[in-house]
Design an enzyme around this catalytic site. Sequence first.
Site, PDB file in Angstrom:
ATOM      1  N   HIS A 153       0.505  -1.055   0.043  1.00 55.06           N
ATOM      2  CA  HIS A 153       0.091  -0.168  -0.227  1.00 55.06           C
ATOM      3  C   HIS A 153       1.054   0.948  -0.044  1.00 55.06           C
ATOM      4  CE1 HIS A 153      -0.765  -0.668   4.736  1.00 55.06           C
ATOM      5  NE2 HIS A 153       0.224   0.178   4.343  1.00 55.06           N
ATOM      6  N   HIS A 200      -0.601   4.979   9.592  1.00 53.27           N
ATOM      7  CA  HIS A 200       0.282   5.422   9.257  1.00 53.27           C
ATOM      8  C   HIS A 200       1.148   6.503  10.420  1.00 53.27           C
ATOM      9  CE1 HIS A 200       0.322   2.974   5.986  1.00 53.27           C
ATOM     10  NE2 HIS A 200       1.562   2.745   6.499  1.00 53.27           N
ATOM     11  N   HIS A 334      10.934  -3.276   2.850  1.00 55.04           N
ATOM     12  CA  HIS A 334      11.065  -2.371   2.381  1.00 55.04           C
ATOM     13  C   HIS A 334      11.928  -1.784   3.846  1.00 55.04           C
ATOM     14  CE1 HIS A 334       6.727  -1.408   3.764  1.00 55.04           C
ATOM     15  NE2 HIS A 334       7.178  -0.335   3.879  1.00 55.04           N
ATOM     16  N   GLU A 381       5.150  -5.160   8.241  1.00 54.67           N
ATOM     17  CA  GLU A 381       3.835  -5.076   7.742  1.00 54.67           C
ATOM     18  C   GLU A 381       3.141  -6.162   7.502  1.00 54.67           C
ATOM     19  OE1 GLU A 381       3.386   0.292   6.640  1.00 54.67           O
ATOM     20  OE2 GLU A 381       3.555  -1.442   4.875  1.00 54.67           O
TER      21      GLU A 381
HETATM   22  O1  LIG Z   1       8.174   3.476  -0.149  1.00 59.90           O
HETATM   23  C1  LIG Z   1       7.189   4.299   0.576  1.00 59.90           C
HETATM   24  O2  LIG Z   1       7.670   5.859   0.108  1.00 59.90           O
HETATM   25  C2  LIG Z   1       6.969   4.419   1.489  1.00 59.90           C
HETATM   26  C3  LIG Z   1       5.670   4.926   2.255  1.00 59.90           C
HETATM   27  C4  LIG Z   1       5.901   5.502   3.573  1.00 59.90           C
HETATM   28  C5  LIG Z   1       4.722   3.257   3.455  1.00 59.90           C
HETATM   29  O3  LIG Z   1       3.980   3.968   4.787  1.00 59.90           O
HETATM   30  C6  LIG Z   1       5.051   2.912   2.301  1.00 59.90           C
HETATM   31  O4  LIG Z   1       4.682   1.551   2.747  1.00 59.90           O
HETATM   32  C7  LIG Z   1       6.139   3.135   1.733  1.00 59.90           C
END
Ligand SMILES: O=C(O)c1ccc(O)c(O)c1
Length: 436
Positions: A153, A200, A334, A381
């Site tokens: 997401h 978030h 990530h 996540e």
């Molecule tokens: O990769 C990103 O930019 C990004 C930023 C905020 C998030 O919550 C995310 O899941 C990815």
Amino acid sequence: MSLDKTYKLVPGTTIFDAEQSAKGYHLNQFCMSLMTAENRAAYLADERAYLDAWPLREEQKQALHDRDLNAAMREGGNIYFLAKWGATLGFSFQQMAGSMTGMTEEEYRAMMVGGGRSVEGNRIDHAVLDAAYTNPEPPAEHATITGAVFTSHVPAIGAALDHGKTEEPYWQPVFEGYEYSKTWERENVPDVIFLVYNDHASAFDQSMIPTFVLGTGASYSIADEGYGPRPVPGIDGDPDLAAHIAHSLIRDDFDLTLVNEMAIDHGLTVPLSLMFGDVEKWPCKVIPFHVNVVQYPVPSGARCFKLGQALRKAIESYDRPLTVQVWGTGGMSHQLQGPRAGLINREWDNAFLDRLIADPAGLAEVPHLEYVEEAGSEGIELVMWLIARGALSDVDGTGDVEVKHRFYHVPASNTAVGHLILENHPRAEAPAEGEN
Ligand SMILES: O=C(O)c1ccc(O)c(O)c1
């Protein structure tokens, strides 16, 4: 009456449950407004005018006008909220409680001094209770989980959609991965999506860190995450199904936070945009379900998987023939912080997808440390996907799942994008065992 609401049989007692809460929402919020001296003064100066500024039903206004707490409770009021109103009028708790009993203030006080009301003669009619237990009526029809959608997401995906960048070379491969999904979703629009995501720092800040939040409201606004709210429709909830799910999950020992009002951020809107495209109105209701994966301790994969199993029981015991999809969002690998930012682990991500399909119970045993080490700090996540996976009927052997689509791409901003659609095929008339 359904078996699990036997508390309604306790005489002279109103249990404040989700049903009552929905009924009394504005009445109770009005009471909360009386927690400032200024508002109390305004109310006392002109009760009617003050009440008219609130979306109260006439019965609720009348109950307050009549100082009739029994009527206010019937109308969804809760005593701790109503106590703010009572205090404004100068009533003590004893005066308020006594006023509901048909006794004078003196009689009630004397009863309390004499040891209080006896439970003798104030118990449930056990003949009625026994009848409820011996004749539980299974719902003639029930809701069904038709499938699960899993997707990252990333907020930049929302920004690319909102700013018409989907055909740019950087973004085109990402959106191509959702072409099949949009067709599938159009052909399989459910009545309700139970959408698991994490907030978030949009609805919940450091003043409150709830682990599991079930959205029980009728509608939700779109959060302004600093760039202005995304230009997407607001969300219509399903308070009735959500209340049923709350009841069932909490009875199954999942201690949820119930939220009637919250702003929804990219965690929920980006998956909707990916699956439905640019629409004037989302084509179905959405029940938001937030999981804290921001501040440790966060729930384990095993706990999320069990929650999914309890969720299927909850949904399938709802006595309306609705179709429900369960979505798990967030991830894949990530890391958005520190010198390790930008970490991507294709092998681990793809093994996660393999195991999510074929060995979800084993995958649920993976500890947090592995998510963080292998998939980056924000890769955690992915535990949320296990909620959606736990809700499918192959988990307890009462049905099968079918992989309709699988997609993986690097990068979208800092993130690996993963996506899976599993159709749920429960065997005919085999709802998860439940007595709700
Ligand atoms: O990769 C990103 O930019 C990004 C930023 C905020 C998030 O919550 C995310 O899941 C990815």
